[in-house]
Design a protein around this motif. Structure first.
Motif, PDB file in Angstrom:
ATOM      1  N   UNK A   1      17.046  36.532   2.711  1.00  0.00           N
ATOM      2  CA  UNK A   1      18.019  37.474   2.149  1.00  0.00           C
ATOM      3  C   UNK A   1      19.391  36.836   2.291  1.00  0.00           C
ATOM      4  N   UNK A   2      20.148  36.844   1.207  1.00  0.00           N
ATOM      5  CA  UNK A   2      21.501  36.297   1.206  1.00  0.00           C
ATOM      6  C   UNK A   2      22.445  37.404   0.766  1.00  0.00           C
ATOM      7  N   UNK A   3      23.476  37.655   1.566  1.00  0.00           N
ATOM      8  CA  UNK A   3      24.446  38.708   1.277  1.00  0.00           C
ATOM      9  C   UNK A   3      25.809  38.076   1.049  1.00  0.00           C
ATOM     10  N   UNK A   4      26.305  38.210  -0.160  1.00  0.00           N
ATOM     11  CA  UNK A   4      27.623  37.670  -0.504  1.00  0.00           C
ATOM     12  C   UNK A   4      27.744  36.198  -0.112  1.00  0.00           C
ATOM     13  N   UNK A   5      26.679  35.449  -0.359  1.00  0.00           N
ATOM     14  CA  UNK A   5      26.680  34.011  -0.128  1.00  0.00           C
ATOM     15  C   UNK A   5      26.286  33.583   1.274  1.00  0.00           C
ATOM     16  N   UNK A   6      26.109  34.532   2.200  1.00  0.00           N
ATOM     17  CA  UNK A   6      25.777  34.189   3.588  1.00  0.00           C
ATOM     18  C   UNK A   6      24.329  34.555   3.885  1.00  0.00           C
ATOM     19  N   UNK A   7      23.493  33.598   4.294  1.00  0.00           N
ATOM     20  CA  UNK A   7      22.105  33.914   4.633  1.00  0.00           C
ATOM     21  C   UNK A   7      22.031  34.871   5.823  1.00  0.00           C
ATOM     22  N   UNK A   8      21.091  35.794   5.748  1.00  0.00           N
ATOM     23  CA  UNK A   8      20.862  36.735   6.848  1.00  0.00           C
ATOM     24  C   UNK A   8      19.964  36.067   7.884  1.00  0.00           C
ATOM     25  N   UNK A   9      20.386  36.099   9.143  1.00  0.00           N
ATOM     26  CA  UNK A   9      19.619  35.460  10.213  1.00  0.00           C
ATOM     27  C   UNK A   9      19.231  36.445  11.309  1.00  0.00           C
TER      28      UNK A   9
END
Length: 230
Positions: free
Chosen positions: A59-67
Motif C-alpha cells: 500500500x502506498x499513500x501519497x507516494x510513501x510506502x506503508x510499513x
C-alpha cells in the motif's frame, strides 16, 4: 494517490478472502467499490485504511510506502485517513457522549485544546444539535449516531476518506445528508474517497468511478485481480 498493489488479505492465511487485488484511487477522486456482502470488499477497505495488515502486497499513500498497520503505522499516515463503518453501534464506545466521540481523535493526537471548536463546527455540518452532543449512543438513533461517526472521521481533516457501507442502515434522507456532508468536505479539502457499498444507484451517482467486484471475478478470491482507477 492511494495505491494498493497485489493485495492478498483475510483472517486465515489458508483461506484469504482477497487475492492479488490492485486498486488505485487518484488524489481528489472518488471511487465506488460495488459488490455483495461477504465478497471481500470490506476487507480490502480495511487494508486501504491501514486497519488490517495484508498477508502480502503493498500500500502506498501519497507516494510513501506503508510499513506499519494500525497503531504501528506512522502518525502522518494513520491520520491521513478518516473511516466510517456500516454499523455505528459497533464503532462507538457506548460510554462516551457524542461530543467526546467526535473529539476522540483530537485527544488521541494531543490536540485536546482544539476539541470544543472542532466538535461544534462538525456537529453543525453533519446535522447534530447541541442537545444531542450531550447524549450517549443508546440515547440516539442509528442515523444520529452515524452522523457523529462521520464527524469523528472528519475531525482530523483527513486526506482520504473510506466509507464502508456508510449509508446501508440509514433512511434515504439521512443517507443523502451524510453523502452531502462528505462531498462538501471533499470539495473544500480535495480529499480522495473510497466508498464501499452494494447500492449501484448510490455509488454511480456519488462517485467519479465505480469498480464492480463481481465483474472482476473476486467473489471466490480464486485468481489474479487488478483494477486501476485514476
Amino acid at each position: 494517490m492511494l495505491e494498493l498493489s497485489r493485495i492478498t488479505a483475510g483472517y486465515d492465511r489458508r483461506a484469504p478472502v482477497v487475492r492479488e487485488v490492485s486498486l488505485t484511487v487518484g488524489s481528489g477522486r472518488s471511487v465506488g467499490l460495488l459488490g455483495p456482502s461477504g465478497c471481500g470488499k470490506s476487507t480490502l477497505a480495511r487494508v486501504a485504511a491501514l486497519l488490517h495488515r495484508p498477508d502480502s502486497g503493498t500500500v502506498v499513500v501519497d507516494g510513501a510506502p506503508v510499513r506499519g498497520w494500525r497503531h504501528r503505522a506512522p502518525r502522518e499516515q494513520r491520520t491521513a485517513f478518516g473511516v466510517v463503518f456500516q454499523q455505528p453501534r459497533l464503532a462507538a464506545d457506548p460510554r462516551m457522549r457524542l461530543a467526546d466521540l467526535i473529539a476522540e481523535p483530537l485527544r488521541a493526537t494531543g490536540r485536546r485544546n482544539e476539541a470544543a471548536e472542532a466538535v461544534a463546527g462538525l456537529a453543525e455540518r453533519v446535522g447534530l444539535s447541541r442537545e444531542l452532543l450531550g447524549r450517549r449512543p443508546h440515547e440516539v438513533s442509528d442515523g444520529q449516531l452515524q452522523r457523529a461517526c462521520l464527524a469523528r472521521a472528519l475531525v482530523l481533516r483527513p486526506r482520504w476518506l473510506i466509507c464502508d457501507e456508510m449509508t446501508a442502515m440509514l433512511d434515504a434522507s439521512t443517507a443523502a445528508a451524510l453523502v452531502a456532508a462528505v462531498e462538501t468536505y471533499r470539495a473544500e479539502s480535495g480529499a480522495g474517497l473510497l466508498a464501499v457499498g452494494h447500492d449501484s444507484v448510490l455509488l454511480n451517482r456519488w462517485c467519479d468511478e465505480t469498480v464492480r467486484w463481481d465483474e472482476l471475478g473476486a467473489e471466490d478470491a480464486s485468481g489474479p485481480l487488478a483494477k486501476d482507477v485514476r
